[in-house]
Design a protein around this motif. Structure first.
Motif, PDB file in Angstrom:
ATOM      1  N   THR A 139       0.821  -1.210   0.000  1.00 53.23           N
ATOM      2  CA  THR A 139       0.000   0.000   0.000  1.00 53.23           C
ATOM      3  C   THR A 139       0.863   1.272   0.000  1.00 53.23           C
ATOM      4  OG1 THR A 139      -0.229  -0.216   2.388  1.00 53.23           O
ATOM      5  CG2 THR A 139      -2.069  -0.985   1.062  1.00 53.23           C
ATOM      6  N   SER A 140       2.149   1.151   0.320  1.00 52.41           N
ATOM      7  CA  SER A 140       2.987   2.355   0.195  1.00 52.41           C
ATOM      8  C   SER A 140       3.418   2.565  -1.240  1.00 52.41           C
ATOM      9  CB  SER A 140       4.272   2.286   1.024  1.00 52.41           C
ATOM     10  OG  SER A 140       4.168   1.406   2.044  1.00 52.41           O
ATOM     11  N   ASN A 141       3.193   1.556  -2.062  1.00 49.78           N
ATOM     12  CA  ASN A 141       3.596   1.668  -3.457  1.00 49.78           C
ATOM     13  C   ASN A 141       2.481   2.359  -4.251  1.00 49.78           C
ATOM     14  OD1 ASN A 141       3.962   1.143  -6.182  1.00 49.78           O
ATOM     15  ND2 ASN A 141       4.954  -0.825  -5.801  1.00 49.78           N
ATOM     16  N   ILE A 142       2.758   3.583  -4.689  1.00 46.95           N
ATOM     17  CA  ILE A 142       1.713   4.389  -5.330  1.00 46.95           C
ATOM     18  C   ILE A 142       1.183   3.720  -6.598  1.00 46.95           C
ATOM     19  CG2 ILE A 142       1.212   6.631  -6.398  1.00 46.95           C
ATOM     20  CD1 ILE A 142       3.209   7.847  -4.541  1.00 46.95           C
ATOM     21  N   THR A 143       2.073   3.150  -7.374  1.00 51.34           N
ATOM     22  CA  THR A 143       1.630   2.513  -8.621  1.00 51.34           C
ATOM     23  C   THR A 143       0.690   1.363  -8.320  1.00 51.34           C
ATOM     24  OG1 THR A 143       3.908   2.876  -9.252  1.00 51.34           O
ATOM     25  CG2 THR A 143       2.512   1.727 -10.841  1.00 51.34           C
ATOM     26  N   VAL A 146      -2.789   2.919  -6.664  1.00 55.34           N
ATOM     27  CA  VAL A 146      -3.595   3.699  -7.617  1.00 55.34           C
ATOM     28  C   VAL A 146      -3.938   2.840  -8.838  1.00 55.34           C
ATOM     29  CG1 VAL A 146      -3.683   5.767  -9.073  1.00 55.34           C
ATOM     30  CG2 VAL A 146      -2.664   5.892  -6.798  1.00 55.34           C
ATOM     31  N   GLY A 147      -3.007   1.992  -9.229  1.00 51.50           N
ATOM     32  CA  GLY A 147      -3.234   1.123 -10.384  1.00 51.50           C
ATOM     33  C   GLY A 147      -4.419   0.192 -10.169  1.00 51.50           C
ATOM     34  N   TYR A 148      -4.459  -0.444  -8.993  1.00 53.61           N
ATOM     35  CA  TYR A 148      -5.581  -1.358  -8.749  1.00 53.61           C
ATOM     36  C   TYR A 148      -6.894  -0.613  -8.530  1.00 53.61           C
ATOM     37  CZ  TYR A 148      -2.785  -5.545  -8.968  1.00 53.61           C
ATOM     38  OH  TYR A 148      -2.005  -6.560  -9.433  1.00 53.61           O
ATOM     39  N   ASN A 362       0.352   6.410   1.782  1.00 55.18           N
ATOM     40  CA  ASN A 362       1.767   6.639   1.473  1.00 55.18           C
ATOM     41  C   ASN A 362       2.082   8.131   1.507  1.00 55.18           C
ATOM     42  OD1 ASN A 362       0.729   7.158  -1.383  1.00 55.18           O
ATOM     43  ND2 ASN A 362       0.316   4.964  -1.158  1.00 55.18           N
ATOM     44  N   VAL A 363       2.210   8.788   0.355  1.00 53.82           N
ATOM     45  CA  VAL A 363       2.713  10.166   0.389  1.00 53.82           C
ATOM     46  C   VAL A 363       1.851  11.153   1.172  1.00 53.82           C
ATOM     47  CG1 VAL A 363       4.195  10.139  -1.641  1.00 53.82           C
ATOM     48  CG2 VAL A 363       1.750  10.549  -1.938  1.00 53.82           C
TER      49      VAL A 363
END
Ligand code: TRP
Length: 457
Positions: A139-143, A146-148, A362-363
């Motif tokens: 879940t910290s991975n933005i791609t 947001v991708g899913y 994340n961010v």
């Protein structure tokens, strides 16, 4: 004007509405709140809330839709001349956006977890700390997140794009039976595990000491959320219904399916959780943290993990389409949009509104509104404020503004036999809708504002 769409059959309506009701609420939220609040005793209270509040309000919402054959805004406009009530419908449409935006994020995780289970990821976790850390890394991975979300929203849009019969009804007729089959397979797997009995005890043996006023309010609030009440989703689905159909009988079937799915999901999850020595009361992480450990430890975990996350994704999808449909029905009925254009524009808008929720993991995790991150804030706003408020106003509207007697007259259409054979139904619907529902929902709302005031402090 174009001919308004409708359901092809009564079964189609029931499956679509049950699809709306059966969602993340049943498979993700219900087990963890039952787990946190002591199991059996909480479930007992929850069943009472479903019967005395959920069912009467569900009937009222579907009736408003069927009587007016309109989206929530149009429905209030048709039955009352007051702008205030029309804006209650508007609140529902807005709630549809807001809920879908964060619901899509969690549904996206579920979709992502199907892929993770196929990759065999859930074979590697011997303790919840590790699977929790893995969840955090995803879940910290933005791609990823947001991708899913984008993939899930595209699926939702695709179904709604094809319309009521060819999209929503057809998808529900395929997905709901599939959901039941997968759920039964998982329940049997859970029940056949060594040590499953402890899970069953947890679900059946009440420990009343856990039942605090707070727990009762959680049960009440959840009865609302799980039946998709309070924002016009059921109203919108009801608006595609024929006047020949029996609303009380349809509502009972929807409530029955929704409750059955929640209970079976509870059995499937808690038997496996106890059998593998995990703890039931870990909160929202129950599905995404605890279950990967359970799958690692159970034989056949590879297959069952894939099945489980497919189940969760299907459940989320049939609910998400009902949320999007509220928004689409509004733009089609009231603003004269073409369905296809409305789906593309508002599907994308919802996705965009969902991005800050996705980024809260994340961010944007440091970005706080009233002390909550964006995701928690919209969840709180929708589930604890907008839905109870909407439900309160809907029950007041039907019982007092439109008027109980007029409502009853309309409800009898298509249900003549029921009312002839069981005249008592009138009495129960009356006291629950006129007195119980407004008072109890008001208490839920008051409770949330109590939380609000502590946030303001
Ligand atoms: N009932 C769904 C669930 O249990 C969520 C949902 C779908 C919903 N549509 C809704 C909740 C409308 C409130 C209003 O997951």
């Amino acid at each position: 004007m174009q001919q308004r769409e409708n359901w092809g059959s009564k079964v189609g309506f029931i499956l679509a509405a049950a699809g709306s009701a059966v969602g993340l609420g049943n498979i993700w939220k219900f087990p963890y709140i039952a787990g946190e609040n002591g199991g059996a005793a909480f479930i007992f209270i929850y069943l009472i809330c479903i019967a005395i509040i959920g069912l009467p309000v569900l009937i009222a919402e579907v009736l408003l839709g069927r009587t007016t054959q309109r989206n929530p805004v149009g429905a209030f406009r048709k039955l009352s001349n007051s702008k205030i009530w029309v804006s209650v419908g508007g609140l529902g449409v807005i709630a549809g956006f807001v809920i879908l935006s964060f619901y899509g994020v969690v549904a996206g995780w579920s979709f992502g977890y199907i892929i993770e289970s196929i990759k065999g990821t859930f074979f590697e976790f011997s303790k919840v700390g590790d699977s929790g850390a893995y969840f955090t890394s995803l879940t910290s991975n933005i791609t990823w997140i947001v991708g899913y979300l984008a993939i899930f929203m595209s699926l939702t849009m695709l179904i709604v794009y094809f319309g009521v019969q060819k999209g929503i009804e057809r998808a529900s007729k395929i997905m709901m039976p599939l959901l039941i089959v997968i759920l039964l397979i998982l329940m049997i797997r859970g029940l056949t595990m060594e040590g499953a009995g402890k899970g069953i005890d947890f679900l059946l043996k009440p420990d009343w000491s856990h039942i605090t006023p707070g727990a009762v309010l959680i049960a009440l609030g959840h009865a609302f959320f799980t039946l998709s009440l309070g924002m016009g989703a059921m109203m919108t689905y009801g608006s595609y219904m024929s006047k020949k159909d029996n609303i009380p009988s349809a509502a009972v079937q929807i409530v029955f399916l929704d409750t059955l799915v929640a209970l079976i999901a509870g059995i499937a999850i808690f038997t496996a959780v106890f059998a593998t020595g995990q703890s039931p009361d870990v909160g929202p992480g129950l599905i995404f943290h605890t279950l990967p450990v359970v799958f690692t430890k159970m034989s056949g975990g590879y297959v069952f993990s894939i099945l489980f996350f497919i189940l969760l994704t299907i459940a989320a999808l049939t609910s998400a389409i009902s949320l999007l449909e509220v928004v689409i029905a509004y733009f089609v009925d009231e603003r004269g949009w073409k369905r296809h254009n409305a789906v593309i524009v508002f599907g994308i808008v919802t996705f965009l509104v969902g991005i800050p929720s996705a980024l809260s993991f994340n961010v944007m995790s440091g970005f706080k509104i009233f002390g909550l991150n964006f995701f928690d804030f919209v969840d709180f706003l929708a589930s604890n404020v907008l839905l109870p408020l909407g439900g309160l106003l809907i029950s007041i509207f039907v019982a007092y503004i439109w008027g109980f007697d007029k409502a009853l007259l309309n409800l009898k259409q298509g249900a003549e036999n029921l009312f002839d054979n069981y005249p008592r139904v009138v009495f129960f619907w009356k006291i629950f809708l006129k007195y119980f529902a407004p008072v109890l929902i008001f208490l839920v709302l008051l409770d949330s504002t109590g939380i609000l005031s502590s946030i303001f402090k």
